[in-house]
Design an enzyme around this catalytic site. Structure first.
Site, PDB file in Angstrom:
ATOM      1  N   ASN A 156       0.786  -1.247   0.000  1.00 29.64           N
ATOM      2  CA  ASN A 156       0.000   0.000   0.000  1.00 29.64           C
ATOM      3  C   ASN A 156       0.813   1.289   0.000  1.00 29.64           C
ATOM      4  O   ASN A 156       0.329   2.310  -0.467  1.00 29.64           O
ATOM      5  CB  ASN A 156      -1.052  -0.019   1.118  1.00 29.64           C
ATOM      6  CG  ASN A 156      -0.459  -0.150   2.496  1.00 29.64           C
ATOM      7  OD1 ASN A 156       0.693  -0.544   2.650  1.00 29.64           O
ATOM      8  ND2 ASN A 156      -1.238   0.183   3.498  1.00 29.64           N
ATOM      9  N   GLU A 252       4.816  -4.451  12.047  1.00 25.69           N
ATOM     10  CA  GLU A 252       3.859  -3.338  11.890  1.00 25.69           C
ATOM     11  C   GLU A 252       2.648  -3.922  11.177  1.00 25.69           C
ATOM     12  O   GLU A 252       2.709  -4.204   9.975  1.00 25.69           O
ATOM     13  CB  GLU A 252       4.479  -2.224  11.033  1.00 25.69           C
ATOM     14  CG  GLU A 252       5.640  -1.506  11.690  1.00 25.69           C
ATOM     15  CD  GLU A 252       5.203  -0.521  12.764  1.00 25.69           C
ATOM     16  OE1 GLU A 252       4.002  -0.229  12.866  1.00 25.69           O
ATOM     17  OE2 GLU A 252       6.079  -0.052  13.504  1.00 25.69           O
ATOM     18  N   CYS A 286      -3.179   1.208   6.843  1.00 22.57           N
ATOM     19  CA  CYS A 286      -3.291   0.489   8.120  1.00 22.57           C
ATOM     20  C   CYS A 286      -4.035   1.296   9.181  1.00 22.57           C
ATOM     21  O   CYS A 286      -4.572   0.721  10.114  1.00 22.57           O
ATOM     22  CB  CYS A 286      -1.912   0.082   8.615  1.00 22.57           C
ATOM     23  SG  CYS A 286      -0.752   1.443   8.566  1.00 22.57           S
TER      24      CYS A 286
END
Ligand code: NAP
Length: 477
Positions: A156, A252, A286
């Site tokens: 992304n 992450e 996210c």
């Protein structure tokens, strides 16, 4: 760019190399093949690891000012080629033009933060005589690079999330092998070329492509990997943690970000921000806004204005400068988003706008009458879908935001400082944004999640801490 007629190559030991198999990389809007990238074989991954190991003694011995200069030069080269890199991101991700330009600016800034931090990596003195046993001794610690960092990145943000690993690792004197997402490897290869031009010594930064299940797995389990730095989905992160063994690991991972809108919120500020936070990059961020908890007194007005603003969004070709929402990364993801919305509707949710799919495009969708057990609320949607939940009691809203498997970031709009602090105290997340949504991030702040959102922190200085080992020195004069 290092390719001939769209045949890209991998960067191993300072050389651009091919391999037996290749994979195509598509323009996510037009479906056109942008080029092919070699799929790294086991042998190529081993060569990349050997190169990174061989380069480590020399690179880690470079003085801080020399490492800093390389990173600063890389930042300047990124600046010079900003538009070209943004076009690459726009096409390989399908990200509307205004966002790739922002990502490139952030990538440059992250690289520059790394250049600056390279000069201030330091330990501290420890008062050993705090213990009778330590009397008469002098103690201090140094921060030493860990060795080879295996970096694995998602689709992304194919530039900035790569720089978030590469910049700190290089600032600290580590070497790397990077595996970018298979959907978006071209930007990472371009970064490899830029770092070469910035005179990074050969072998310090290597880029191998190929599927996570093979190439990613080989990197994670490789005995010479000192640290795994992973950004991606929670299930893959958990599998990596189990397999890595005795290595340092930073994860992450995802989130189902919540934001609270109190009755005293400034809606002129909150509404446009909520629209961007829910739908930028088709919700594939996210910290995308997914759960909106809106006080019942303002819920009708808030919902009406949010829907109006959503209806204005221009959906379509990401290369058009006024496009707001482009395609999702692949059709399967758009179909999944659609099926989650349909399931929520079958369970009682109401669609205020959206719920329409054309191939890879899923239209920005606002739901109401949702409940906490629906997938659109309790799992990570990672799609342009936001749900409004009306609440009565502020404490309940805070509890519901907190009652999540994830804990990356959350937001609250209120002018009441006591409520803002209450939220900051009671939501177990890596970051609480007051008078903003979960989406806020600048690249030098500590960033990372609790619970299923991950382990450790990024944000250049904090990533450097995770990419260095403490070496304690005790002197008995
Ligand atoms: P993903 O499917 O987990 O993939 C991420 C990376 O891991 C890719 O390079 C992938 O390779 C690789 N991979 C897959 N399986 C692997 C395995 N078994 N071993 C080692 N590597 C493996 O995630 P994504 O779909 O690209 O990205 C979306 C997810 O990333 C979301 O959950 C999002 O929230 C999260 N994310 C988190 C942050 C953050 O900072 N917290 C930022 C951005 C995104 P392939 O591409 O070849 O499958």
């Amino acid at each position: 760019m290092d390719h001939v007629n769209g045949a890209y190559r991998l960067l191993v030991g300072g050389e651009w190399i091919t391999d037996d198999q290749t994979m195509p990389v598509m323009d996510k809007y037009s479906g056109e093949v942008m080029g092919t990238v070699p799929v790294a074989s086991r042998e190529t991954v081993d060569k990349a690891m050997d190169a990174a190991c061989a380069a480590f003694p020399g690179y880690s011995a470079l003085p801080a000012h020399a490492r800093s200069r390389i990173l600063e030069k890389a930042a300047r080269l990124m600046e010079r080629h900003a538009e070209e890199i943004a076009t690459l991101i726009c096409r390989e991700v399908g990200k509307p033009w205004k966002y790739p330009m922002g990502e490139v600016s952030r990538g440059i800034e992250t690289m520059r933060f790394a250049a600056e931090e390279a000069k201030r990596i330091h330990g501290e003195t420890i008062p050993l005589d705090a213990s009778p046993t330590g009397e008469g001794r002098i103690g201090f610690y140094l921060r030493k690079p860990v060795g080879v960092v295996a970096a694995i990145t998602p689709f992304n943000f194919p530039l900035n999330l790569v720089v978030h690993k590469v910049g700190p690792a290089l600032a600290a004197g580590n070497t790397l092998v990077l595996k970018p997402a298979s959907m978006t490897p071209l930007t990472a290869l371009r970064l490899g070329e830029i770092l070469q031009e910035a005179e990074l010594p050969p072998g310090v930064f290597n880029v191998v492509a190929g599927s996570g299940g093979t190439v990613g797995d080989w990197l994670v389990t490789h005995p010479r990997t000192a640290k795994v730095s992973f950004t991606g989905s929670p299930p893959v992160g958990e599998a990596i943690l189990r397999k890595a063994g005795l290595k340092k690991v930073t994860l992450e991972l995802g989130n189902n970000s919540g934001t609270i809108i109190e009755p005293d919120a400034n809606l002129d500020d909150a509404i446009p921000r909520c629209v961007v936070s829910a739908f930028a990059n088709s919700g594939q961020v996210c910290i995308s806004l997914q759960r909106l908890y809106v006080h019942k007194d303002i819920a009708a007005e808030f919902s009406r204005r949010l829907v109006e603003a959503t209806e204005w969004l221009k959906v379509g070709n990401p290369l058009e400068k006024d496009c707001d929402v482009g395609p999702m990364i692949d059709e399967g993801e758009a179909v999944r988003a659609e099926s989650w919305v349909q399931e929520a509707v079958a369970q009682g949710a109401k669609v205020l706008v959206g719920n329409r799919r054309e191939g890879r495009i899923f239209y920005p969708t606002v739901l109401t009458h949702v409940n906490p057990s629906m997938k659109v609320m309790c799992n990570e949607a990672f799609a342009p879908v936001v749900s409004i939940y009306e609440y009565d009691s502020f404490e309940d809203a805070v509890r519901m935001v907190d009652e999540s498997l994830y804990g990356l970031q959350a937001g609250i709009y209120t002018r009441d400082i006591a409520k803002a602090f209450y939220a900051a105290e009671h939501i177990d997340a890596g970051g609480i944004m007051i008078n903003d949504t979960s989406l806020f991030r600048v690249d030098h702040m500590p960033y990372g999640g609790n619970k299923m959102s991950g382990l450790g922190r990024e944000g250049v200085r904090f990533a450097i801490e995770e990419m260095t080992n403490i070496r304690m020195v005790v002197i008995k004069p």
